[in-house]
Motif scaffolding. Structure first.
Motif, PDB file in Angstrom:
ATOM      1  N   MET A   1       8.679   1.115  11.580  1.00 28.09           N
ATOM      2  CA  MET A   1       7.701   0.631  10.600  1.00 28.09           C
ATOM      3  C   MET A   1       7.696   1.530   9.355  1.00 28.09           C
ATOM      4  SD  MET A   1       3.639  -0.231  10.817  1.00 28.09           S
ATOM      5  CE  MET A   1       3.805  -1.040  12.312  1.00 28.09           C
ATOM      6  N   THR A   2       7.657   0.909   8.180  1.00 25.30           N
ATOM      7  CA  THR A   2       7.671   1.704   6.954  1.00 25.30           C
ATOM      8  C   THR A   2       6.253   2.195   6.617  1.00 25.30           C
ATOM      9  OG1 THR A   2       7.271  -0.221   5.594  1.00 25.30           O
ATOM     10  CG2 THR A   2       9.573   0.337   6.011  1.00 25.30           C
ATOM     11  N   ILE A   3       6.189   3.193   5.721  1.00 23.34           N
ATOM     12  CA  ILE A   3       4.878   3.706   5.281  1.00 23.34           C
ATOM     13  C   ILE A   3       4.076   2.571   4.645  1.00 23.34           C
ATOM     14  CG2 ILE A   3       3.726   5.224   3.631  1.00 23.34           C
ATOM     15  CD1 ILE A   3       5.773   7.310   4.088  1.00 23.34           C
ATOM     16  N   THR A   4       4.759   1.755   3.833  1.00 25.43           N
ATOM     17  CA  THR A   4       4.056   0.674   3.142  1.00 25.43           C
ATOM     18  C   THR A   4       3.431  -0.305   4.130  1.00 25.43           C
ATOM     19  OG1 THR A   4       5.448   0.859   1.214  1.00 25.43           O
ATOM     20  CG2 THR A   4       4.383  -1.263   1.532  1.00 25.43           C
ATOM     21  N   LEU A   6       2.637   0.274   7.303  1.00 21.54           N
ATOM     22  CA  LEU A   6       1.551   0.955   8.016  1.00 21.54           C
ATOM     23  C   LEU A   6       0.306   1.040   7.126  1.00 21.54           C
ATOM     24  CD1 LEU A   6       0.719   2.576  10.531  1.00 21.54           C
ATOM     25  CD2 LEU A   6       1.525   4.626   9.373  1.00 21.54           C
ATOM     26  N   ARG A   7       0.535   1.349   5.867  1.00 22.43           N
ATOM     27  CA  ARG A   7      -0.591   1.467   4.923  1.00 22.43           C
ATOM     28  C   ARG A   7      -1.308   0.124   4.768  1.00 22.43           C
ATOM     29  NH1 ARG A   7      -1.881   1.971  -0.841  1.00 22.43           N
ATOM     30  NH2 ARG A   7       0.018   0.895  -1.416  1.00 22.43           N
ATOM     31  N   LEU A   8      -0.519  -0.943   4.676  1.00 18.85           N
ATOM     32  CA  LEU A   8      -1.130  -2.275   4.542  1.00 18.85           C
ATOM     33  C   LEU A   8      -2.017  -2.611   5.737  1.00 18.85           C
ATOM     34  CD1 LEU A   8       1.466  -4.778   3.068  1.00 18.85           C
ATOM     35  CD2 LEU A   8      -0.860  -4.325   2.270  1.00 18.85           C
ATOM     36  N   ILE A   9      -1.501  -2.289   6.929  1.00 24.30           N
ATOM     37  CA  ILE A   9      -2.280  -2.582   8.143  1.00 24.30           C
ATOM     38  C   ILE A   9      -3.574  -1.773   8.131  1.00 24.30           C
ATOM     39  CG2 ILE A   9      -2.304  -2.311  10.662  1.00 24.30           C
ATOM     40  CD1 ILE A   9       0.755  -2.866  10.572  1.00 24.30           C
ATOM     41  N   ILE A  10      -3.452  -0.460   7.813  1.00 21.98           N
ATOM     42  CA  ILE A  10      -4.644   0.395   7.835  1.00 21.98           C
ATOM     43  C   ILE A  10      -5.631  -0.023   6.746  1.00 21.98           C
ATOM     44  CG2 ILE A  10      -5.447   2.781   7.493  1.00 21.98           C
ATOM     45  CD1 ILE A  10      -2.998   3.692   9.038  1.00 21.98           C
ATOM     46  N   GLN A  11      -5.099  -0.379   5.569  1.00 20.47           N
ATOM     47  CA  GLN A  11      -5.991  -0.827   4.486  1.00 20.47           C
ATOM     48  C   GLN A  11      -6.804  -2.050   4.917  1.00 20.47           C
ATOM     49  OE1 GLN A  11      -3.076  -1.167   1.173  1.00 20.47           O
ATOM     50  NE2 GLN A  11      -4.717  -0.355  -0.065  1.00 20.47           N
ATOM     51  N   HIS A  12      -6.114  -3.020   5.557  1.00 23.08           N
ATOM     52  CA  HIS A  12      -6.818  -4.254   5.948  1.00 23.08           C
ATOM     53  C   HIS A  12      -7.794  -4.009   7.098  1.00 23.08           C
ATOM     54  CE1 HIS A  12      -3.840  -6.123   3.323  1.00 23.08           C
ATOM     55  NE2 HIS A  12      -4.668  -7.140   3.271  1.00 23.08           N
ATOM     56  N   LEU A  13      -7.378  -3.150   8.035  1.00 22.79           N
ATOM     57  CA  LEU A  13      -8.318  -2.814   9.118  1.00 22.79           C
ATOM     58  C   LEU A  13      -9.535  -2.107   8.528  1.00 22.79           C
ATOM     59  CD1 LEU A  13      -6.038  -1.526  12.029  1.00 22.79           C
ATOM     60  CD2 LEU A  13      -7.408  -3.623  11.953  1.00 22.79           C
ATOM     61  N   CYS A 102      -8.247   6.922  -0.886  1.00 21.74           N
ATOM     62  CA  CYS A 102      -8.102   5.895  -1.929  1.00 21.74           C
ATOM     63  C   CYS A 102      -6.920   4.981  -1.638  1.00 21.74           C
ATOM     64  CB  CYS A 102      -7.913   6.566  -3.281  1.00 21.74           C
ATOM     65  SG  CYS A 102      -9.351   7.512  -3.763  1.00 21.74           S
ATOM     66  N   GLY A 103      -5.812   5.576  -1.262  1.00 17.37           N
ATOM     67  CA  GLY A 103      -4.605   4.781  -1.050  1.00 17.37           C
ATOM     68  C   GLY A 103      -4.613   4.004   0.258  1.00 17.37           C
ATOM     69  N   TRP A 104      -5.369   4.485   1.247  1.00 12.43           N
ATOM     70  CA  TRP A 104      -5.250   3.906   2.584  1.00 12.43           C
ATOM     71  C   TRP A 104      -6.533   3.236   3.073  1.00 12.43           C
ATOM     72  CZ3 TRP A 104      -0.880   4.743   6.054  1.00 12.43           C
ATOM     73  CH2 TRP A 104       0.188   5.415   5.431  1.00 12.43           C
ATOM     74  N   LEU A 105      -7.689   3.601   2.535  1.00 13.68           N
ATOM     75  CA  LEU A 105      -8.921   3.109   3.161  1.00 13.68           C
ATOM     76  C   LEU A 105      -9.950   2.471   2.227  1.00 13.68           C
ATOM     77  CD1 LEU A 105      -9.477   5.929   5.782  1.00 13.68           C
ATOM     78  CD2 LEU A 105      -9.214   3.514   6.298  1.00 13.68           C
ATOM     79  N   CYS A 106      -9.869   2.720   0.940  1.00 12.30           N
ATOM     80  CA  CYS A 106     -10.945   2.220   0.079  1.00 12.30           C
ATOM     81  C   CYS A 106     -10.926   0.686  -0.004  1.00 12.30           C
ATOM     82  CB  CYS A 106     -10.827   2.816  -1.321  1.00 12.30           C
ATOM     83  SG  CYS A 106     -12.112   2.169  -2.411  1.00 12.30           S
ATOM     84  N   PRO A 107     -12.021   0.010   0.395  1.00 10.43           N
ATOM     85  CA  PRO A 107     -12.025  -1.453   0.332  1.00 10.43           C
ATOM     86  C   PRO A 107     -11.855  -1.965  -1.101  1.00 10.43           C
ATOM     87  CG  PRO A 107     -13.925  -0.619   1.557  1.00 10.43           C
ATOM     88  CD  PRO A 107     -13.258   0.559   0.949  1.00 10.43           C
ATOM     89  N   PHE A 108     -12.445  -1.246  -2.064  1.00  8.98           N
ATOM     90  CA  PHE A 108     -12.313  -1.713  -3.445  1.00  8.98           C
ATOM     91  C   PHE A 108     -10.900  -1.470  -3.977  1.00  8.98           C
ATOM     92  CE2 PHE A 108     -13.637  -1.902  -8.021  1.00  8.98           C
ATOM     93  CZ  PHE A 108     -14.057  -3.219  -7.974  1.00  8.98           C
ATOM     94  N   GLY A 109     -10.241  -0.436  -3.441  1.00  5.90           N
ATOM     95  CA  GLY A 109      -8.836  -0.218  -3.787  1.00  5.90           C
ATOM     96  C   GLY A 109      -7.987  -1.383  -3.299  1.00  5.90           C
TER      97      GLY A 109
END
Ligand code: SF4
Ligand code: SF4
Ligand code: SF4
Length: 317
Positions: A1-4, A6-13, A102-109
């Motif tokens: 799995m790429t960083i991108t 993984l980041r997308l999954i964590i951002q949406h969760l 900001c990059g991984w968790l902010c809902p507004f981001g």
């Protein structure tokens, strides 16, 4: 799995938990270092900016004549300890995760990233004008941070109307937009109850409209103005999770500059220092992922290397 990925999954969760966790009685506390907005009635974690404004706004309230029977300065001291307790919790979280909030968790981001994706789907290019103005615009977040600290204190001592206790929230576009995800449109309606409330309503509408336009034409446009990012920059030297560069390994391909949503130049330009965490960086690590030089960009958690750039990995993505 790429960083991108993984980041997308964590951002949406993160978005689901921060926005709807309240339905399941999840409580992540009141010092979250990203815009998890308590104006969303089903929210889970409270954005620290609101807590800071509230704590500063009530700091000197015990000196108000209506508080009787207790030593007013003892009350101020107690409130000051509350400010410090909130700040301590915030500091621990920021030191641990750095600006990756900001990059991984902010809902507004994430909402901004959705808008960017929509623009790309429509085949519209990012605005060159806004990119060129970026450095001047990003100073505004420090001005907003001062506004966010001073106004609540002035409201608390009675020099400004009480509405100024949440001076920044009252003009924050997240207040207007995030509750919409929970089906609540009350904050986009005008409030004519007092002249100050009406002034804030007009300001919120104008700010939200301009931010929506800006966010459409420039990736992460609001982040340039976000006082949360300004506040987190004070911890820059202490982050455990951070980006580092091995300047001798860099061969100047420029992938880091091209992949960065914040248009940061520091990672590309730095040829001596290892510390390349730019003031506007949101800790997404897309630059490390895209870097085609072996071991030039590293993601580190304290002394541990979590990721190291490589030609093979960059070619794969
Ligand atoms: S800078 Fe952007 S991602 Fe970070 S807290 Fe502010 S809005 Fe969220
Ligand atoms: S309105 Fe903005 S600053 Fe206020 S709590 Fe919501 S996200 Fe935070
Ligand atoms: S410099 Fe790198 S980690 Fe920072 S925002 Fe840009 S791509 Fe993300």
């Amino acid at each position: 799995m790429t960083i991108t990925k993984l980041r997308l999954i964590i951002q949406h969760l993160g978005f689901l938990v921060f926005t709807y966790g309240g339905f399941f009685r999840i409580n992540l506390g009141q010092s979250i270092p990203c815009l998890s907005c308590p104006f969303v009635y089903s929210c889970t974690g409270f954005c620290y900016l609101m807590m800071l404004q509230r704590a500063l706004g009530t700091l000197f309230l015990p000196l108000n004549a209506t508080f009787t029977g207790v030593d007013p300065w003892a009350g101020v001291w107690q409130n000051f300890l509350n400010v410090l307790a909130g700040l301590l919790a915030f500091s621990i979280l920021v030191i641990f995760l750095g600006k990756s909030w900001c990059g991984w968790l902010c809902p507004f981001g994430l909402v901004q990233d959705w808008i960017t994706r929509l623009r790309r789907k429509l085949g519209i290019r990012e605005s060159e004008i806004l990119i060129r103005q970026k450095e001047k615009l990003s100073i505004i977040k420090y001005i907003l941070l001062v506004y966010l600290i001073v106004m609540p204190i002035m409201a608390g001592v009675g020099w400004l109307p009480i509405d100024f206790i949440l001076a920044f929230c009252n003009i924050c576009p997240a207040k207007a937009l995030m509750p919409l995800f929970a089906g609540d449109a009350q904050y986009i309606a005008m409030d004519f109850s007092t002249s100050v409330a009406m002034g804030f309503s007009i300001a919120l509408t104008l700010v939200t409209a301009s931010m929506l336009i800006g966010m459409f034409f420039k990736d992460r446009f609001f982040c340039l103005f976000c006082p949360m990012l300004a506040l987190m920059n004070f911890y820059k030297k202490l982050y455990l999770l951070k980006l580092a560069k091995e300047p001798l390994a860099c061969h100047g391909c420029g992938n880091c500059r091209r992949t960065c949503s914040m248009d940061n130049e520091t990672v590309y330009r730095e040829r001596v220092k290892r510390d390349v965490y730019d003031a506007d960086c949101m800790g997404c690590f897309k630059c490390a992922e895209g870097c085609a030089a072996d071991k030039s960009l590293l993601v580190k958690l304290g002394p541990l290397k979590v990721f190291s750039s490589s030609r093979r990995y960059a070619a794969r993505i």
